[in-house]
Motif scaffolding. Structure first.
Motif, PDB file in Angstrom:
ATOM      1  N   TYR A 231      89.962  66.449  16.852  1.00  0.00           N
ATOM      2  CA  TYR A 231      90.610  66.185  15.570  1.00  0.00           C
ATOM      3  C   TYR A 231      91.339  64.842  15.607  1.00  0.00           C
ATOM      4  CZ  TYR A 231      93.879  66.673  11.673  1.00  0.00           C
ATOM      5  OH  TYR A 231      94.603  66.469  10.519  1.00  0.00           O
ATOM      6  N   PRO A 232      91.215  64.031  14.538  1.00  0.00           N
ATOM      7  CA  PRO A 232      90.577  64.298  13.244  1.00  0.00           C
ATOM      8  C   PRO A 232      89.144  63.773  13.157  1.00  0.00           C
ATOM      9  CG  PRO A 232      91.898  62.319  13.085  1.00  0.00           C
ATOM     10  CD  PRO A 232      92.033  62.804  14.507  1.00  0.00           C
ATOM     11  N   GLY A 233      88.531  63.554  14.296  1.00  0.00           N
ATOM     12  CA  GLY A 233      87.203  62.951  14.309  1.00  0.00           C
ATOM     13  C   GLY A 233      86.105  63.893  13.867  1.00  0.00           C
ATOM     14  N   LEU A 234      84.898  63.354  13.817  1.00  0.00           N
ATOM     15  CA  LEU A 234      83.721  64.120  13.432  1.00  0.00           C
ATOM     16  C   LEU A 234      83.170  64.873  14.640  1.00  0.00           C
ATOM     17  CD1 LEU A 234      81.905  61.429  11.247  1.00  0.00           C
ATOM     18  CD2 LEU A 234      83.372  63.302  10.448  1.00  0.00           C
ATOM     19  N   TRP A 235      82.214  65.761  14.385  1.00  0.00           N
ATOM     20  CA  TRP A 235      81.489  66.443  15.457  1.00  0.00           C
ATOM     21  C   TRP A 235      80.470  65.470  16.039  1.00  0.00           C
ATOM     22  CZ3 TRP A 235      82.440  71.319  17.303  1.00  0.00           C
ATOM     23  CH2 TRP A 235      83.327  72.111  16.540  1.00  0.00           C
ATOM     24  N   MET A 236      80.334  65.475  17.361  1.00  0.00           N
ATOM     25  CA  MET A 236      79.417  64.570  18.042  1.00  0.00           C
ATOM     26  C   MET A 236      78.515  65.346  18.997  1.00  0.00           C
ATOM     27  SD  MET A 236      82.102  61.558  19.101  1.00  0.00           S
ATOM     28  CE  MET A 236      83.185  60.793  17.890  1.00  0.00           C
ATOM     29  N   VAL A 237      77.295  64.860  19.140  1.00  0.00           N
ATOM     30  CA  VAL A 237      76.354  65.418  20.110  1.00  0.00           C
ATOM     31  C   VAL A 237      76.002  64.314  21.093  1.00  0.00           C
ATOM     32  CG1 VAL A 237      74.119  66.539  20.466  1.00  0.00           C
ATOM     33  CG2 VAL A 237      75.421  66.987  18.373  1.00  0.00           C
ATOM     34  N   MET A 250      75.711  59.045  22.494  1.00  0.00           N
ATOM     35  CA  MET A 250      75.971  59.833  21.303  1.00  0.00           C
ATOM     36  C   MET A 250      74.754  59.740  20.384  1.00  0.00           C
ATOM     37  SD  MET A 250      79.026  59.624  18.478  1.00  0.00           S
ATOM     38  CE  MET A 250      78.350  58.164  17.702  1.00  0.00           C
ATOM     39  N   VAL A 251      74.153  60.888  20.081  1.00  0.00           N
ATOM     40  CA  VAL A 251      72.926  60.880  19.298  1.00  0.00           C
ATOM     41  C   VAL A 251      73.121  61.405  17.883  1.00  0.00           C
ATOM     42  CG1 VAL A 251      71.475  61.066  21.344  1.00  0.00           C
ATOM     43  CG2 VAL A 251      72.264  63.156  20.206  1.00  0.00           C
ATOM     44  N   LYS A 252      74.299  61.980  17.615  1.00  0.00           N
ATOM     45  CA  LYS A 252      74.548  62.490  16.268  1.00  0.00           C
ATOM     46  C   LYS A 252      76.046  62.591  16.034  1.00  0.00           C
ATOM     47  CE  LYS A 252      72.977  64.259  12.346  1.00  0.00           C
ATOM     48  NZ  LYS A 252      72.061  63.531  11.446  1.00  0.00           N
ATOM     49  N   GLU A 253      76.447  62.262  14.817  1.00  0.00           N
ATOM     50  CA  GLU A 253      77.842  62.386  14.399  1.00  0.00           C
ATOM     51  C   GLU A 253      77.841  62.895  12.970  1.00  0.00           C
ATOM     52  OE1 GLU A 253      81.886  59.679  14.807  1.00  0.00           O
ATOM     53  OE2 GLU A 253      80.001  58.697  14.262  1.00  0.00           O
ATOM     54  N   GLN A 254      78.544  63.995  12.714  1.00  0.00           N
ATOM     55  CA  GLN A 254      78.515  64.601  11.397  1.00  0.00           C
ATOM     56  C   GLN A 254      79.801  65.389  11.151  1.00  0.00           C
ATOM     57  OE1 GLN A 254      74.886  66.922  12.255  1.00  0.00           O
ATOM     58  NE2 GLN A 254      76.098  68.792  11.915  1.00  0.00           N
ATOM     59  N   PRO A 258      77.343  71.062  14.494  1.00  0.00           N
ATOM     60  CA  PRO A 258      75.894  71.244  14.648  1.00  0.00           C
ATOM     61  C   PRO A 258      75.614  72.502  15.449  1.00  0.00           C
ATOM     62  CG  PRO A 258      76.687  69.564  16.154  1.00  0.00           C
ATOM     63  CD  PRO A 258      77.868  69.984  15.337  1.00  0.00           C
ATOM     64  N   ALA A 259      74.708  73.317  14.960  1.00  0.00           N
ATOM     65  CA  ALA A 259      74.434  74.591  15.630  1.00  0.00           C
ATOM     66  C   ALA A 259      73.020  75.046  15.311  1.00  0.00           C
ATOM     67  CB  ALA A 259      75.454  75.650  15.197  1.00  0.00           C
ATOM     68  N   GLY A 260      72.571  76.057  16.072  1.00  0.00           N
ATOM     69  CA  GLY A 260      71.285  76.689  15.800  1.00  0.00           C
ATOM     70  C   GLY A 260      70.110  75.735  15.894  1.00  0.00           C
ATOM     71  N   GLU A 261      69.149  75.929  14.997  1.00  0.00           N
ATOM     72  CA  GLU A 261      67.931  75.121  15.017  1.00  0.00           C
ATOM     73  C   GLU A 261      68.223  73.653  14.741  1.00  0.00           C
ATOM     74  OE1 GLU A 261      65.084  76.780  12.372  1.00  0.00           O
ATOM     75  OE2 GLU A 261      64.811  78.631  13.534  1.00  0.00           O
ATOM     76  N   ALA A 262      69.245  73.389  13.925  1.00  0.00           N
ATOM     77  CA  ALA A 262      69.588  71.999  13.626  1.00  0.00           C
ATOM     78  C   ALA A 262      70.035  71.275  14.896  1.00  0.00           C
ATOM     79  CB  ALA A 262      70.687  71.946  12.568  1.00  0.00           C
ATOM     80  N   LEU A 263      70.816  71.960  15.728  1.00  0.00           N
ATOM     81  CA  LEU A 263      71.255  71.360  16.988  1.00  0.00           C
ATOM     82  C   LEU A 263      70.073  71.186  17.943  1.00  0.00           C
ATOM     83  CD1 LEU A 263      73.409  70.352  18.918  1.00  0.00           C
ATOM     84  CD2 LEU A 263      73.905  72.732  19.516  1.00  0.00           C
ATOM     85  N   ASP A 264      69.209  72.196  18.007  1.00  0.00           N
ATOM     86  CA  ASP A 264      68.014  72.085  18.849  1.00  0.00           C
ATOM     87  C   ASP A 264      67.198  70.859  18.469  1.00  0.00           C
ATOM     88  OD1 ASP A 264      68.785  74.411  20.076  1.00  0.00           O
ATOM     89  OD2 ASP A 264      67.401  75.696  18.942  1.00  0.00           O
ATOM     90  N   GLU A 265      67.053  70.629  17.184  1.00  0.00           N
ATOM     91  CA  GLU A 265      66.259  69.488  16.711  1.00  0.00           C
ATOM     92  C   GLU A 265      66.914  68.176  17.095  1.00  0.00           C
ATOM     93  OE1 GLU A 265      63.085  67.548  14.833  1.00  0.00           O
ATOM     94  OE2 GLU A 265      63.359  69.645  15.434  1.00  0.00           O
ATOM     95  N   ILE A 266      68.242  68.118  17.001  1.00  0.00           N
ATOM     96  CA  ILE A 266      68.955  66.902  17.385  1.00  0.00           C
ATOM     97  C   ILE A 266      68.712  66.582  18.861  1.00  0.00           C
ATOM     98  CG2 ILE A 266      71.250  65.905  17.733  1.00  0.00           C
ATOM     99  CD1 ILE A 266      72.157  67.520  15.257  1.00  0.00           C
TER     100      ILE A 266
END
Length: 308
Positions: A231-237, A250-254, A258-266
């Motif tokens: 906090y207060p940043g975004l979620w990162m992968v 870092m491959v994703k910031e939103q 990120p969870a489930g199939e969406a995270l798998d795809e990332i």
């Protein structure tokens, strides 16, 4: 600038009292992965800092997740395979509570543990603690005098008691005519994949948890990556940076977790950017499997480096 951390020593595995990792003389410059902690002590300090910022900003229902594989299984929760692990695990909660109290200025702090046995054990061991201890199965684990409440590691068996405790805080505040006092869930496991829990109960738990803002999260993803939020940043992968051992890309910031199939795809896209294009057949598949294997080993090294 962040340096590559040295490999930890076995006796220091995931000890929250161990400071930052010994730094090798390799400076790699500012990068997005500088935000990741260098040790378990660093992760706890980051979590306290982020949660204090949220509380001081008016967010009074917070959640912290520090899920390290040596201490935590996503299905069964806390695990203690080595001698001393249980003591180090509970000491992590103490360090968090003390750091959060110091940064929020709270002088009357209550740490609520899963059951009376754990609460009694820690009360006996921590004679110099600066906060009060109680258990979820106590009749009234919180009192109107508690300025800050941290519910430590509640599990599915204590889900109802956890919700009841949070309601008690709200009822006490409403009766006193004051603003809601902060309540923090630390490493909760209320909503899991446990068999036997009814759909209505599961939905109630999920609704309950939606009221809590995740102020800090450090969660490995199947040993191939990590999801991080401060906090207060975004979620990162993050996934491994192959050309720079010890660093992560870092491959994703939103804004949402990120969870489930969406995270798998990332993760899959990050490990093999050409996978979506298709048409390469077996060689492409072997390249993807090789990337996964390499990243699994690297993420395990990263999570273990937090012990330093």
């Amino acid at each position: 600038m962040r340096s590559i951390p040295a490999r930890s020593q076995p006796e220091n595995q995931f000890d929250v009292d161990t400071g930052s990792a010994e730094q090798l003389p390799v400076e790699l410059g500012p990068r997005p992965d500088d935000i990741l902690p260098d040790s378990l002590a660093d992760a706890v300090a980051q979590a306290a800092d982020a949660t204090a910022a949220a509380i001081n900003g008016g967010i009074n229902r917070c959640q912290v997740e520090i899920h390290l594989p040596e201490y935590w299984d996503p299905i069964s929760g806390p695990i203690f395979p080595n001698k001393g692990d249980q003591e180090r695990f509970w000491r992590m909660t103490r360090r968090f509570v003390e750091a959060l109290a110091a940064q929020t200025g709270a002088t009357s702090v209550k740490a609520v543990y899963p059951d009376a046995g754990v609460a009694a054990m820690l009360t006996y061991q921590w004679t110099d603690k600066s906060f009060a201890v109680d258990s979820l199965n106590a009749r009234r684990p919180v009192s109107p005098e508690d300025e800050l409440v941290v519910i430590c590691c509640p599990d599915p068996f204590g889900a109802e008691e956890c919700q009841r405790t949070v309601r008690q805080v709200a009822e006490q505040d409403e009766k006193a005519g004051v603003m809601e006092r902060p309540v923090v869930l630390f490493n909760q496991r209320l909503s899991s994949g446990d068999v036997g829990i009814g759909l209505n109960a599961r939905r109630l738990r999920e609704t309950f948890l939606k009221r809590f803002n995740v102020t800090y999260s450090l969660r490995p993803v199947a040993d191939v990556g990590t999801v991080f939020r401060r906090y207060p940043g975004l979620w990162m992968v993050f996934v491994e940076e192959p050309e720079l051992p010890g660093r992560y890309r870092m491959v994703k910031e939103q804004p949402n977790r990120p969870a489930g199939e969406a995270l798998d795809e990332i993760i899959m896209q990050a490990l093999n950017p050409g996978a979506a294009a298709g048409g390469e057949g077996q060689p492409q598949q072997q390249g993807l499997l090789g990337s996964i294997g390499s990243t699994m080993a690297s993420m395990q090294r990263f999570m273990r480096s937090l012990s330093q």
